[in-house]
Design a protein around this motif. Structure first.
Motif, PDB file in Angstrom:
ATOM      1  N   LEU A   7      -4.092   4.486  -4.076  1.00 13.23           N
ATOM      2  CA  LEU A   7      -4.583   3.103  -3.641  1.00 13.23           C
ATOM      3  C   LEU A   7      -4.175   3.046  -1.899  1.00 13.23           C
ATOM      4  N   THR A   8      -5.080   2.056  -2.129  1.00 15.83           N
ATOM      5  CA  THR A   8      -5.487   2.253  -0.678  1.00 15.83           C
ATOM      6  C   THR A   8      -3.955   1.259   0.591  1.00 15.83           C
ATOM      7  N   VAL A   9      -3.495   0.728  -0.202  1.00 18.63           N
ATOM      8  CA  VAL A   9      -1.841   0.361  -0.213  1.00 18.63           C
ATOM      9  C   VAL A   9      -1.321   0.575  -0.238  1.00 18.63           C
ATOM     10  N   CYS A  10       0.172   0.385  -1.015  1.00 14.96           N
ATOM     11  CA  CYS A  10       1.247   0.200  -1.534  1.00 14.96           C
ATOM     12  C   CYS A  10       2.096   0.694  -0.715  1.00 14.96           C
ATOM     13  N   ASN A  11       3.613   0.435  -1.257  1.00  7.34           N
ATOM     14  CA  ASN A  11       5.242   1.323  -0.872  1.00  7.34           C
ATOM     15  C   ASN A  11       5.738  -0.150   0.003  1.00  7.34           C
ATOM     16  N   THR A  12       5.283  -0.384   1.134  1.00 13.65           N
ATOM     17  CA  THR A  12       5.829  -1.308   1.764  1.00 13.65           C
ATOM     18  C   THR A  12       4.843  -2.496   1.750  1.00 13.65           C
ATOM     19  N   ASP A  63       8.604 -13.904  -5.236  1.00 16.05           N
ATOM     20  CA  ASP A  63       7.448 -13.153  -4.830  1.00 16.05           C
ATOM     21  C   ASP A  63       6.461 -12.601  -4.393  1.00 16.05           C
ATOM     22  N   ILE A  64       5.619 -12.706  -3.904  1.00 16.10           N
ATOM     23  CA  ILE A  64       4.122 -12.164  -4.269  1.00 16.10           C
ATOM     24  C   ILE A  64       4.956 -10.407  -3.708  1.00 16.10           C
ATOM     25  N   SER A  65       5.826 -10.513  -2.925  1.00 19.22           N
ATOM     26  CA  SER A  65       6.267  -8.901  -2.226  1.00 19.22           C
ATOM     27  C   SER A  65       6.350  -7.842  -3.428  1.00 19.22           C
ATOM     28  N   ASN A  66       6.417  -8.377  -4.613  1.00 18.36           N
ATOM     29  CA  ASN A  66       6.918  -8.127  -5.142  1.00 18.36           C
ATOM     30  C   ASN A  66       5.435  -7.240  -6.333  1.00 18.36           C
ATOM     31  N   GLY A 103      15.998  12.755  -9.020  1.00  8.08           N
ATOM     32  CA  GLY A 103      16.000  11.706  -7.700  1.00  8.08           C
ATOM     33  C   GLY A 103      14.806  11.174  -7.993  1.00  8.08           C
ATOM     34  N   ASN A 104      14.687  10.138  -7.263  1.00  4.86           N
ATOM     35  CA  ASN A 104      13.224   9.541  -6.403  1.00  4.86           C
ATOM     36  C   ASN A 104      13.257   9.420  -4.997  1.00  4.86           C
ATOM     37  N   PRO A 105      12.113   9.793  -4.024  1.00  2.42           N
ATOM     38  CA  PRO A 105      12.073   9.524  -2.992  1.00  2.42           C
ATOM     39  C   PRO A 105      13.103   8.301  -2.143  1.00  2.42           C
ATOM     40  N   LEU A 106      14.300   7.996  -2.075  1.00  2.00           N
ATOM     41  CA  LEU A 106      14.175   6.551  -2.108  1.00  2.00           C
ATOM     42  C   LEU A 106      14.283   6.562  -0.742  1.00  2.00           C
ATOM     43  N   ASP A 107      14.211   5.425  -0.242  1.00  2.00           N
ATOM     44  CA  ASP A 107      13.842   4.974   1.944  1.00  2.00           C
ATOM     45  C   ASP A 107      14.497   3.519   2.046  1.00  2.00           C
ATOM     46  N   THR A 108      16.083   3.563   2.204  1.00  2.00           N
ATOM     47  CA  THR A 108      16.762   2.347   2.244  1.00  2.00           C
ATOM     48  C   THR A 108      16.818   1.681   3.693  1.00  2.00           C
ATOM     49  N   SER A 109      16.209   2.905   4.465  1.00  2.00           N
ATOM     50  CA  SER A 109      16.385   2.578   6.024  1.00  2.00           C
ATOM     51  C   SER A 109      15.397   1.576   6.802  1.00  2.00           C
ATOM     52  N   LYS A 110      14.843   0.763   5.504  1.00  2.00           N
ATOM     53  CA  LYS A 110      13.932  -0.260   5.999  1.00  2.00           C
ATOM     54  C   LYS A 110      14.629  -2.014   4.914  1.00  2.00           C
ATOM     55  N   GLY A 111      16.142  -0.973   4.516  1.00  2.00           N
ATOM     56  CA  GLY A 111      16.691  -2.344   3.459  1.00  2.00           C
ATOM     57  C   GLY A 111      16.023  -2.491   2.193  1.00  2.00           C
ATOM     58  N   MET A 112      16.661  -3.608   1.063  1.00  2.00           N
ATOM     59  CA  MET A 112      16.306  -3.269  -0.046  1.00  2.00           C
ATOM     60  C   MET A 112      15.503  -4.523  -0.518  1.00  2.00           C
ATOM     61  N   PRO A 113      14.799  -4.287  -1.282  1.00  2.00           N
ATOM     62  CA  PRO A 113      14.085  -2.934  -2.095  1.00  2.00           C
ATOM     63  C   PRO A 113      14.447  -1.792  -1.670  1.00  2.00           C
ATOM     64  N   PRO A 114      14.414  -0.995  -2.048  1.00  2.00           N
ATOM     65  CA  PRO A 114      14.156   0.400  -1.361  1.00  2.00           C
ATOM     66  C   PRO A 114      12.457   0.731  -1.198  1.00  2.00           C
ATOM     67  N   SER A 115      11.831   1.514  -0.541  1.00  2.00           N
ATOM     68  CA  SER A 115      10.185   1.561  -0.693  1.00  2.00           C
ATOM     69  C   SER A 115      10.670   3.912  -1.085  1.00  2.00           C
ATOM     70  N   LEU A 116       9.346   4.395  -0.759  1.00  2.00           N
ATOM     71  CA  LEU A 116       9.633   5.202  -1.137  1.00  2.00           C
ATOM     72  C   LEU A 116       9.099   6.276   0.600  1.00  2.00           C
ATOM     73  N   THR A 117       9.980   7.404   0.508  1.00  2.00           N
ATOM     74  CA  THR A 117       9.949   8.528   1.893  1.00  2.00           C
ATOM     75  C   THR A 117       7.923   8.636   1.480  1.00  2.00           C
ATOM     76  N   MET A 136       6.633   6.617  -8.644  1.00  2.00           N
ATOM     77  CA  MET A 136       6.116   5.399  -8.156  1.00  2.00           C
ATOM     78  C   MET A 136       6.636   4.180  -8.644  1.00  2.00           C
ATOM     79  N   PHE A 137       6.796   4.176 -10.585  1.00  2.00           N
ATOM     80  CA  PHE A 137       7.505   3.296 -11.091  1.00  2.00           C
ATOM     81  C   PHE A 137       8.704   3.146 -10.326  1.00  2.00           C
ATOM     82  N   LEU A 138       9.313   3.267  -9.416  1.00  2.00           N
ATOM     83  CA  LEU A 138      10.227   3.145  -9.002  1.00  2.00           C
ATOM     84  C   LEU A 138      10.639   1.544  -8.559  1.00  2.00           C
ATOM     85  N   ALA A 139       9.004   1.466  -7.863  1.00  2.00           N
ATOM     86  CA  ALA A 139       8.651   0.237  -7.420  1.00  2.00           C
ATOM     87  C   ALA A 139       9.293  -0.805  -8.509  1.00  2.00           C
ATOM     88  N   LEU A 140       8.282  -0.942  -9.137  1.00  2.00           N
ATOM     89  CA  LEU A 140       8.595  -1.952 -10.345  1.00  2.00           C
ATOM     90  C   LEU A 140       9.815  -1.749 -11.281  1.00  2.00           C
TER      91      LEU A 140
END
Lengths: 219, 219
Positions: free
Chosen positions: A107-112, A185-188, B94-108, B194-198
């Motif tokens: 993906l060109t953009v993802c995660n955050t 919201d759209i961040s989903n 495990g999943n490479p969770l990054d909770t440093s930016k708050g919830m929902p987590p992103s991935l490291t 990456m399914f973690l995000a969904l």
């Protein structure tokens, strides 16, 4: 209803053809209105539709499907023009695919961040609803190709717009209301776009793009 | 069977308890063998198991579950030691969770790499199988909590190791063979991580982590 479909690729083609079939006035938007892909599509619907520039098409429809190639979506939407899209519902279908490193795509953009969010930020007056981006286009427009219950995810900042999109997807394409899950919201969009990474691998493992997922609730 | 569970968090706890319950010799690996979490777990299984350092636990088991906190997994596995893990099956949960930016987590790590791949690269002699990372731990160890068919994804470079893991997950936790989908080599971890995000967003939308997805094939 007057409906715009931006993008003459496989997804735009499938959605526009189905909309013509169910009786709508459709204008497909293209970078080049004389492109082979666009003209071939026009013949395939017996000329019962129109092809315009991105700007002409965006001005035409009451609802806009954005089926442009993910990597070029923002550029295409800028050509479509904020004024032409103003206050309209934009169903953002594409995923920000990066095929530059070969297959499977990344993906060109993802995660955050996500493409849905990028589009909403760039066009704050447009009612962006991310939808249909987790499945193959044959199933988008004909969910009965997959038996039983299976689900579609939508998200966006405008509750009324999401309600209308859900209702239209049921009416036009045959989705069941209970199989449309509003994530918020759209961040989903991050969630549904990142599902692409699993989706392409399932395609490989199953040997067909004709599948979908059903969310099964437990206790 | 002697089984190692690295990590005293919720996931390690659930898996280790279930393994004790079905009659195995379990050693849980922990950074601090006197930690409250570890001692509480030991009491919860009436002392019918052991707690050791990551290295002691890695040396103990025939199969190793890596249930360490994603962000710290590589550090924990280094403490476990390549020699202790040599040629063993490591089920990387495990999943490479990054909770440093708050919830929902992103991935490291994601998109063009994954934790599964990082672990396999760091420990080339270990038979890494990524599994169980797409669902809540209550369902991992008791899939009957979700009615009907729903699926588990596994991947890894060692076909024989994947076959054994699939068979053990059926035997120990009650998964049905038909509901385990082998995606291919370890790079497929990108898809399941990456399914973690969904998944986290579905948790929010459904109001419960007790769900799973079923891949429904179409025509």
């Amino acid at each position: 209803m007057k409906i715009t479909v931006l993008g003459t690729g496989m997804v735009g083609n499938a959605i526009a053809s189905k909309l013509v079939k169910v009786g709508h006035q459709v204008m497909m938007g293209s970078r080049n209105t004389n492109s082979d892909a666009g003209q071939e599509w026009l013949r395939s619907v017996d000329g019962k539709a129109q092809i315009g520039t991105f700007a002409e098409a965006a001005a035409f429809g009451e609802i806009v499907f954005d089926c442009t190639n993910g990597a070029n979506s923002l550029a295409a939407l800028r050509q479509a023009g904020a004024t032409n899209l103003h206050a309209k519902i934009l169903i953002q279908v594409g995923n920000p695919l990066d095929t530059s490193k070969g297959m499977p795509p990344s993906l060109t953009v993802c995660n955050t961040d996500s493409q849905g969010e990028q589009v909403q930020r760039e066009f704050p007056d447009v009612r962006v609803v991310k939808a249909l981006n987790t499945l193959n286009c044959d199933i988008m427009i004909d969910p009965s190709r997959v038996p039983g219950d299976h689900d579609l995810f939508i998200c966006g900042n405008d509750t009324e717009a999401k309600r209308e999109v859900a209702s239209r997807l049921c009416e036009w394409f045959g989705w069941k209301p209970n199989n449309i899950i509003d994530l918020g919201d759209i961040s989903n969009s991050r969630g549904t776009e990142m599902f692409l990474a699993l989706w392409v691998r399932l395609w490989g493992a199953l040997g067909t793009p004709h599948f979908n997922i059903h969310v099964v609730r437990g206790k």
